[in-house]
Design a protein around this motif. Structure first.
Motif, PDB file in Angstrom:
ATOM      1  N   ASP A  26      36.876  35.913  23.116  1.00  0.00           N
ATOM      2  CA  ASP A  26      36.530  35.041  24.240  1.00  0.00           C
ATOM      3  C   ASP A  26      37.746  34.751  25.112  1.00  0.00           C
ATOM      4  O   ASP A  26      37.671  34.771  26.351  1.00  0.00           O
ATOM      5  CB  ASP A  26      35.935  33.722  23.733  1.00  0.00           C
ATOM      6  CG  ASP A  26      34.621  33.888  22.996  1.00  0.00           C
ATOM      7  OD1 ASP A  26      34.055  35.014  22.996  1.00  0.00           O
ATOM      8  OD2 ASP A  26      34.143  32.899  22.396  1.00  0.00           O
ATOM      9  N   LEU A  27      38.884  34.464  24.478  1.00  0.00           N
ATOM     10  CA  LEU A  27      40.104  34.170  25.242  1.00  0.00           C
ATOM     11  C   LEU A  27      40.565  35.385  26.037  1.00  0.00           C
ATOM     12  O   LEU A  27      40.955  35.262  27.200  1.00  0.00           O
ATOM     13  CB  LEU A  27      41.217  33.702  24.300  1.00  0.00           C
ATOM     14  CG  LEU A  27      40.990  32.373  23.584  1.00  0.00           C
ATOM     15  CD1 LEU A  27      42.126  32.094  22.604  1.00  0.00           C
ATOM     16  CD2 LEU A  27      40.838  31.238  24.576  1.00  0.00           C
ATOM     17  N   ARG A  30      38.284  35.912  28.997  1.00  0.00           N
ATOM     18  CA  ARG A  30      38.521  34.895  30.028  1.00  0.00           C
ATOM     19  C   ARG A  30      39.795  35.205  30.801  1.00  0.00           C
ATOM     20  O   ARG A  30      39.831  35.119  32.029  1.00  0.00           O
ATOM     21  CB  ARG A  30      38.615  33.512  29.383  1.00  0.00           C
ATOM     22  CG  ARG A  30      38.699  32.407  30.408  1.00  0.00           C
ATOM     23  CD  ARG A  30      38.764  31.014  29.834  1.00  0.00           C
ATOM     24  NE  ARG A  30      38.127  30.860  28.547  1.00  0.00           N
ATOM     25  CZ  ARG A  30      38.548  30.010  27.603  1.00  0.00           C
ATOM     26  NH1 ARG A  30      39.585  29.237  27.815  1.00  0.00           N
ATOM     27  NH2 ARG A  30      37.925  29.916  26.462  1.00  0.00           N
ATOM     28  N   GLU A  33      39.324  38.201  33.111  1.00  0.00           N
ATOM     29  CA  GLU A  33      38.541  37.820  34.297  1.00  0.00           C
ATOM     30  C   GLU A  33      39.361  36.951  35.250  1.00  0.00           C
ATOM     31  O   GLU A  33      39.414  37.202  36.445  1.00  0.00           O
ATOM     32  CB  GLU A  33      37.278  37.070  33.869  1.00  0.00           C
ATOM     33  CG  GLU A  33      36.412  36.683  35.048  1.00  0.00           C
ATOM     34  CD  GLU A  33      35.142  35.965  34.622  1.00  0.00           C
ATOM     35  OE1 GLU A  33      34.647  35.147  35.416  1.00  0.00           O
ATOM     36  OE2 GLU A  33      34.660  36.219  33.506  1.00  0.00           O
ATOM     37  N   ASP A  34      40.015  35.914  34.711  1.00  0.00           N
ATOM     38  CA  ASP A  34      40.781  34.988  35.551  1.00  0.00           C
ATOM     39  C   ASP A  34      41.878  35.699  36.341  1.00  0.00           C
ATOM     40  O   ASP A  34      42.130  35.377  37.498  1.00  0.00           O
ATOM     41  CB  ASP A  34      41.425  33.887  34.710  1.00  0.00           C
ATOM     42  CG  ASP A  34      40.423  32.863  34.193  1.00  0.00           C
ATOM     43  OD1 ASP A  34      39.273  32.830  34.676  1.00  0.00           O
ATOM     44  OD2 ASP A  34      40.802  32.099  33.283  1.00  0.00           O
ATOM     45  N   ARG A  84      42.528  30.126  38.947  1.00  0.00           N
ATOM     46  CA  ARG A  84      41.092  29.988  39.301  1.00  0.00           C
ATOM     47  C   ARG A  84      40.905  29.122  40.547  1.00  0.00           C
ATOM     48  O   ARG A  84      40.043  29.398  41.369  1.00  0.00           O
ATOM     49  CB  ARG A  84      40.314  29.384  38.136  1.00  0.00           C
ATOM     50  CG  ARG A  84      39.968  30.364  37.047  1.00  0.00           C
ATOM     51  CD  ARG A  84      38.945  29.801  36.070  1.00  0.00           C
ATOM     52  NE  ARG A  84      39.379  28.590  35.415  1.00  0.00           N
ATOM     53  CZ  ARG A  84      40.072  28.541  34.277  1.00  0.00           C
ATOM     54  NH1 ARG A  84      40.405  29.652  33.660  1.00  0.00           N
ATOM     55  NH2 ARG A  84      40.432  27.391  33.752  1.00  0.00           N
TER      56      ARG A  84
END
Length: 173
Positions: A26-27, A30, A33-34, A84
């Motif tokens: 998950d990290l 993320r 993507e970020d 973000r």
């Protein structure tokens, strides 16, 4: 056999959550993507091989063995909210993190003090109010309480880098 493998992966992800606050898959997703990064590029930034990053993300390995890679991942996670929000360009954040001297495990706490102190102040202010409200409050206070207005502006509406620089400047030595 498939059920055993799924159970093993679930167990590894649970252990990763204890160690890192979330499963590494998950990290990693993320962060990719970020920052708009491929997994290969993210592995390079962290100082890991792409196959190792893949094994960590898929739950075939529990933890990152390289303390410097853990530190770089933590830095990427710390700066991600600013990326973000558009307060810092992803490429600039990555370049800055890549240029940082990897600290040794023994001196990590000293290296992190200004960064962590600044982030703690930011978290408290941003929990208390929105950046817009903090900016308005700074304007109201600027004439009578300029130092307090500066704190509200820097930590309440500024980037993590601005807060770190300010914290380093004003902290007692």
């Amino acid at each position: 056999m498939t059920g055993d493998r799924e159970q093993d992966i679930r167990r590894v992800r649970d252990q990763q959550t204890v160690l890192y606050g979330a499963p590494l898959g998950d990290l990693i997703a993320r962060l990719a993507e970020d920052y708009g990064l491929s997994r290969g590029r993210l592995a390079s930034i962290l100082g890991l091989s792409a196959p190792m990053l893949s094994q960590l993300a898929s739950g075939r390995r529990i933890k990152i063995g390289n303390p410097s890679a853990v530190q770089r991942m933590q830095r990427l996670l710390e700066v991600a909210p600013d990326v973000r929000a558009g307060r810092i360009a992803a490429a600039d954040a990555v370049a800055r993190i890549e240029s940082e001297r990897p600290g040794s495990v023994l001196t990590r706490a000293t290296d992190r003090l200004p960064r962590q102190g600044a982030l703690d102040v930011q978290l408290v202010l941003r929990w208390a109010s929105s950046a817009e409200d903090l900016g308005r409050a700074a304007e109201l206070l600027s004439a009578d309480f300029p130092a307090l207005a500066e704190v509200l502006r820097v930590y309440g509406t500024g980037s993590a880098a601005d807060a770190e620089a300010h914290f380093e400047q004003v902290r007692p030595r």
